[in-house]
Design a protein around this motif. Structure first.
Motif, PDB file in Angstrom:
ATOM      1  N   VAL A 172      -5.940 -10.716   4.332  1.00  0.00           N
ATOM      2  CA  VAL A 172      -6.220  -9.450   5.006  1.00  0.00           C
ATOM      3  C   VAL A 172      -5.359  -9.386   6.260  1.00  0.00           C
ATOM      4  CG1 VAL A 172      -7.966  -7.994   6.076  1.00  0.00           C
ATOM      5  CG2 VAL A 172      -8.591  -9.478   4.160  1.00  0.00           C
ATOM      6  N   ASP A 173      -4.422  -8.424   6.284  1.00  0.00           N
ATOM      7  CA  ASP A 173      -3.468  -8.178   7.366  1.00  0.00           C
ATOM      8  C   ASP A 173      -2.437  -9.294   7.466  1.00  0.00           C
ATOM      9  OD1 ASP A 173      -4.530  -5.693   7.901  1.00  0.00           O
ATOM     10  OD2 ASP A 173      -5.785  -6.380   9.553  1.00  0.00           O
ATOM     11  N   ASP A 174      -1.281  -8.957   8.107  1.00  0.00           N
ATOM     12  CA  ASP A 174      -0.167  -9.917   8.071  1.00  0.00           C
ATOM     13  C   ASP A 174       0.701  -9.921   9.331  1.00  0.00           C
ATOM     14  OD1 ASP A 174       1.361  -7.536   7.638  1.00  0.00           O
ATOM     15  OD2 ASP A 174       1.275  -7.809   5.470  1.00  0.00           O
ATOM     16  N   GLN A 175       0.190  -9.372  10.445  1.00  0.00           N
ATOM     17  CA  GLN A 175       0.850  -9.457  11.749  1.00  0.00           C
ATOM     18  C   GLN A 175       2.276  -8.898  11.710  1.00  0.00           C
ATOM     19  OE1 GLN A 175       0.085 -13.283  13.663  1.00  0.00           O
ATOM     20  NE2 GLN A 175      -2.127 -12.937  13.529  1.00  0.00           N
ATOM     21  N   TYR A 176       3.227  -9.570  12.369  1.00  0.00           N
ATOM     22  CA  TYR A 176       4.589  -9.056  12.538  1.00  0.00           C
ATOM     23  C   TYR A 176       5.575  -9.763  11.615  1.00  0.00           C
ATOM     24  CZ  TYR A 176       2.885  -7.084  16.973  1.00  0.00           C
ATOM     25  OH  TYR A 176       2.198  -6.389  17.933  1.00  0.00           O
ATOM     26  N   VAL A 185      -2.469  -8.703  -0.512  1.00  0.00           N
ATOM     27  CA  VAL A 185      -2.565  -8.485   0.934  1.00  0.00           C
ATOM     28  C   VAL A 185      -3.248  -7.143   1.164  1.00  0.00           C
ATOM     29  CG1 VAL A 185      -1.339  -8.139   3.108  1.00  0.00           C
ATOM     30  CG2 VAL A 185      -0.478  -9.813   1.450  1.00  0.00           C
ATOM     31  N   ILE A 186      -4.361  -7.154   1.894  1.00  0.00           N
ATOM     32  CA  ILE A 186      -5.052  -5.930   2.265  1.00  0.00           C
ATOM     33  C   ILE A 186      -4.618  -5.519   3.661  1.00  0.00           C
ATOM     34  CG2 ILE A 186      -7.308  -4.818   2.539  1.00  0.00           C
ATOM     35  CD1 ILE A 186      -6.772  -5.907  -0.270  1.00  0.00           C
ATOM     36  N   ASN A 187      -4.281  -4.250   3.850  1.00  0.00           N
ATOM     37  CA  ASN A 187      -4.036  -3.715   5.186  1.00  0.00           C
ATOM     38  C   ASN A 187      -5.290  -2.991   5.664  1.00  0.00           C
ATOM     39  OD1 ASN A 187      -0.658  -2.635   4.356  1.00  0.00           O
ATOM     40  ND2 ASN A 187      -1.316  -4.596   5.165  1.00  0.00           N
ATOM     41  N   THR A 188      -5.860  -3.432   6.802  1.00  0.00           N
ATOM     42  CA  THR A 188      -7.048  -2.747   7.312  1.00  0.00           C
ATOM     43  C   THR A 188      -6.717  -1.396   7.923  1.00  0.00           C
ATOM     44  OG1 THR A 188      -6.869  -3.858   9.468  1.00  0.00           O
ATOM     45  CG2 THR A 188      -8.262  -4.911   7.784  1.00  0.00           C
ATOM     46  N   HIS A 189      -5.467  -1.185   8.343  1.00  0.00           N
ATOM     47  CA  HIS A 189      -4.977   0.102   8.833  1.00  0.00           C
ATOM     48  C   HIS A 189      -3.464  -0.005   8.961  1.00  0.00           C
ATOM     49  CE1 HIS A 189      -5.544  -2.296  12.459  1.00  0.00           C
ATOM     50  NE2 HIS A 189      -4.752  -1.478  13.120  1.00  0.00           N
ATOM     51  N   TRP A 190      -2.803   1.009   9.507  1.00  0.00           N
ATOM     52  CA  TRP A 190      -1.352   1.089   9.375  1.00  0.00           C
ATOM     53  C   TRP A 190      -0.556   0.446  10.513  1.00  0.00           C
ATOM     54  CZ3 TRP A 190       2.368   3.449  12.473  1.00  0.00           C
ATOM     55  CH2 TRP A 190       1.900   4.273  13.516  1.00  0.00           C
ATOM     56  N   HIS A 191      -1.149   0.114  11.637  1.00  0.00           N
ATOM     57  CA  HIS A 191      -0.392  -0.343  12.802  1.00  0.00           C
ATOM     58  C   HIS A 191       0.432  -1.595  12.500  1.00  0.00           C
ATOM     59  CE1 HIS A 191      -3.360   1.879  15.656  1.00  0.00           C
ATOM     60  NE2 HIS A 191      -2.350   2.657  15.309  1.00  0.00           N
ATOM     61  N   GLY A 192       1.599  -1.664  13.143  1.00  0.00           N
ATOM     62  CA  GLY A 192       2.566  -2.701  12.833  1.00  0.00           C
ATOM     63  C   GLY A 192       2.141  -4.111  13.135  1.00  0.00           C
ATOM     64  N   ASP A 193       1.169  -4.285  14.052  1.00  0.00           N
ATOM     65  CA  ASP A 193       0.706  -5.652  14.328  1.00  0.00           C
ATOM     66  C   ASP A 193      -0.243  -6.150  13.240  1.00  0.00           C
ATOM     67  OD1 ASP A 193      -1.135  -3.700  15.392  1.00  0.00           O
ATOM     68  OD2 ASP A 193      -2.166  -5.302  16.483  1.00  0.00           O
ATOM     69  N   LYS A 205       8.056  -8.544  -0.992  1.00  0.00           N
ATOM     70  CA  LYS A 205       9.234  -9.052  -1.687  1.00  0.00           C
ATOM     71  C   LYS A 205       8.995 -10.442  -2.275  1.00  0.00           C
ATOM     72  CE  LYS A 205      12.816  -6.470   0.788  1.00  0.00           C
ATOM     73  NZ  LYS A 205      13.961  -6.551   1.735  1.00  0.00           N
ATOM     74  N   SER A 206       8.038 -11.167  -1.703  1.00  0.00           N
ATOM     75  CA  SER A 206       7.750 -12.507  -2.214  1.00  0.00           C
ATOM     76  C   SER A 206       6.770 -12.474  -3.391  1.00  0.00           C
ATOM     77  CB  SER A 206       7.178 -13.383  -1.101  1.00  0.00           C
ATOM     78  OG  SER A 206       5.860 -13.000  -0.766  1.00  0.00           O
ATOM     79  N   GLY A 207       6.299 -11.265  -3.754  1.00  0.00           N
ATOM     80  CA  GLY A 207       5.469 -11.140  -4.944  1.00  0.00           C
ATOM     81  C   GLY A 207       4.034 -10.724  -4.719  1.00  0.00           C
ATOM     82  N   ALA A 208       3.598 -10.588  -3.470  1.00  0.00           N
ATOM     83  CA  ALA A 208       2.223 -10.165  -3.199  1.00  0.00           C
ATOM     84  C   ALA A 208       2.082  -8.659  -3.426  1.00  0.00           C
ATOM     85  CB  ALA A 208       1.833 -10.522  -1.772  1.00  0.00           C
ATOM     86  N   LEU A 209       0.913  -8.253  -3.889  1.00  0.00           N
ATOM     87  CA  LEU A 209       0.606  -6.832  -4.025  1.00  0.00           C
ATOM     88  C   LEU A 209      -0.092  -6.352  -2.759  1.00  0.00           C
ATOM     89  CD1 LEU A 209      -0.723  -6.724  -7.705  1.00  0.00           C
ATOM     90  CD2 LEU A 209       1.509  -5.966  -6.869  1.00  0.00           C
ATOM     91  N   ILE A 210       0.436  -5.273  -2.156  1.00  0.00           N
ATOM     92  CA  ILE A 210      -0.117  -4.725  -0.931  1.00  0.00           C
ATOM     93  C   ILE A 210      -1.117  -3.630  -1.300  1.00  0.00           C
ATOM     94  CG2 ILE A 210       0.402  -3.749   1.325  1.00  0.00           C
ATOM     95  CD1 ILE A 210       1.811  -6.402   0.802  1.00  0.00           C
ATOM     96  N   VAL A 211      -2.309  -3.710  -0.727  1.00  0.00           N
ATOM     97  CA  VAL A 211      -3.406  -2.787  -1.045  1.00  0.00           C
ATOM     98  C   VAL A 211      -3.928  -2.179   0.251  1.00  0.00           C
ATOM     99  CG1 VAL A 211      -5.649  -2.533  -2.175  1.00  0.00           C
ATOM    100  CG2 VAL A 211      -4.036  -4.286  -2.984  1.00  0.00           C
ATOM    101  N   ALA A 212      -4.201  -0.868   0.239  1.00  0.00           N
ATOM    102  CA  ALA A 212      -4.711  -0.223   1.446  1.00  0.00           C
ATOM    103  C   ALA A 212      -5.303   1.133   1.099  1.00  0.00           C
ATOM    104  CB  ALA A 212      -3.606  -0.052   2.487  1.00  0.00           C
ATOM    105  N   HIS A 213      -6.016   1.712   2.055  1.00  0.00           N
ATOM    106  CA  HIS A 213      -6.471   3.085   1.904  1.00  0.00           C
ATOM    107  C   HIS A 213      -5.266   4.006   1.806  1.00  0.00           C
ATOM    108  CE1 HIS A 213      -8.111   7.027   3.235  1.00  0.00           C
ATOM    109  NE2 HIS A 213      -9.123   6.639   2.483  1.00  0.00           N
TER     110      HIS A 213
END
Length: 303
Positions: A61-65, A87-95, A105-113
Motif C-alpha cells: 500500500v503506497d510507494d513513496q518517491y 500496489v494500492i494507491n490510497t490517493h494521488w499525491h506524489g509522496d 515496470k517491474s511487474g506490479a499491478l497498480i490499483v486505485a480509486h
C-alpha cells in the motif's frame, strides 16, 4: 538513525531544484516495523507503506518517491522472497504514488480509486503549495480502478480497499487487512499533526471526520492503525484526533456563520489549545485554520 520527516522531504521536493531533492533522498533510509500477522509498516520519506507478505506474493500500500524505489525494494526483499504483485494507491499525491512507474515496470499491478487515475493522468494544481503537477507517464497509472470498494483474497487475508470521502482528496481509500486486523488510513490520518486537507483535489474537513468514523466502525481496541504520516497508531489515538477535528470544525463553523472573514477567523486563534500537540508540523495553526475556513465557506456557498 533519526528518521527524516516525510512531510519535510515533500516540501523540500516542491520548492527545491531536482538535484537538491535527489541529495535529500540520498540520505533517507527505509525502516520496517512488524504490525500484526504478515503485515509490516515501512517508513522513509513520504507516506507510510504497508506490506503484506506471503506465498501468493507481496502486496503493498503506497510507494513513496521514485528515487527511493530501490531502497524500498531492498527493504521488502528483507521481509519476503516473493515478487511484488500489487500496489494500492490510497490517493494521488506524489509522496504516495511516486514509485508507481518503477514498480509498474517491474511487474506490479497498480490499483486505485478511479479518481486517482484521473488525477495522476492529467495536470493538477495543488493550491496549498502553489504547485503545478505534471501528468504521470503511462507506466505509473493505475491499471485497475474501482468506484466504491474492492477486495483481495491474498496471502490468507481478506484485504478490503474502500473509497471514502471526499476527505483528504476526492480519491481516498482506506485499506483494511481483516485477518491481521490492520487499517491503513492514507492521508486521512496524520498522526501527531494537523492533517493536510487538499481542497484543490476535492478534499473537505467534513469528509475527513466522516472517513475517520468509517475506520473506527471497522476497528476494535486491538486494531492497529497505520497513518499516512507519523508513527503506528491505535483506534484510541485516531478517535482523539477525530474528536479534535470535530471540535475545531465546529468552532470555526460558528465564526463563519457569524460572518467573520478568513483573516478574522485566523486572528481569533480557534486552535490555540491544541497547537502545542498538533501545530508543530508543516501544517501550522494559521495555515490549517485557513484551509478549514475555506472548506466550510465553500460548503456554505453551495447550501
Amino acid at each position: 538513525m533519526k528518521q527524516i520527516s516525510g512531510i519535510g522531504v515533500l516540501l523540500a521536493s516542491l520548492i527545491s531544484t531536482p538535484v537538491l531533492a535527489e541529495d535529500r533522498f540520498a540520505k533517507v533510509e527505509i525502516s520496517s516495523e512488524p504490525v500484526a500477522g504478515n503485515v509490516y509498516m515501512l517508513q522513509g520519506a513520504g507516506g507510510n507503506i504497508a506490506v503484506l507478505v506471503g506465498e501468493d506474493g507481496t502486496f503493498m500500500v503506497d510507494d513513496q518517491y521514485a528515487p527511493l524505489t530501490a531502497k524500498i525494494q531492498k527493504a521488502v526483499a528483507g521481509l519476503a522472497d516473493q515478487p511484488l504483485r500489487f500496489v494500492i494507491n490510497t490517493h494521488w499525491h506524489g509522496d504516495h504514488t511516486g514509485g508507481n512507474e518503477n514498480l509498474g515496470k517491474s511487474g506490479a499491478l497498480i490499483v486505485a480509486h478511479e479518481n486517482v487515475r484521473k488525477r495522476v493522468s492529467t495536470e493538477q494544481f495543488i493550491e496549498a503549495f502553489k504547485r503545478k503537477v505534471e501528468p504521470s507517464p503511462p507506466a505509473a497509472l493505475p491499471v485497475i480502478t474501482f468506484t466504491d470498494a474492492t477486495t483481495f483474497h491474498w496471502n490468507g487475508d481478506e484485504v478490503k480497499v474502500q473509497h471514502v470521502g471526499p476527505a483528504h482528496t476526492d480519491g481516498d481509500s482506506i485499506v483494511h487487512f481483516a485477518k491481521a486486523d490492520v487499517i491503513h488510513m492514507g492521508d486521512i490520518y496524520f498522526n501527531g499533526t494537523y492533517p493536510f486537507i487538499d481542497l484543490s483535489s476535492g478534499g473537505s474537513v467534513d469528509g475527513m471526520i466522516e472517513a475517520m468514523d468509517t475506520a473506527l466502525v471497522l476497528s476494535d481496541e486491538n486494531t492497529k492503525i497505520i497513518p499516512g504520516h507519523g508513527p503506528l497508531s491505535s483506534p484510541a489515538e485516531l478517535k482523539v484526533q477525530r474528536d479534535m477535528l470535530q471540535t475545531l470544525r465546529d468552532r470555526i463553523q460558528k465564526l463563519v456563520d457569524n460572518g467573520q472573514s478568513r483573516d478574522q477567523v485566523i486572528a481569533a486563534k480557534p486552535t490555540k489549545d491544541f497547537d502545542e500537540q498538533y501545530g508543530q508540523g508543516f501544517m501550522t495553526p494559521d495555515i490549517w485554520t485557513g484551509i478549514v475556513y475555506d472548506s466550510l465557506a465553500a460548503k456554505s456557498k453551495k447550501s
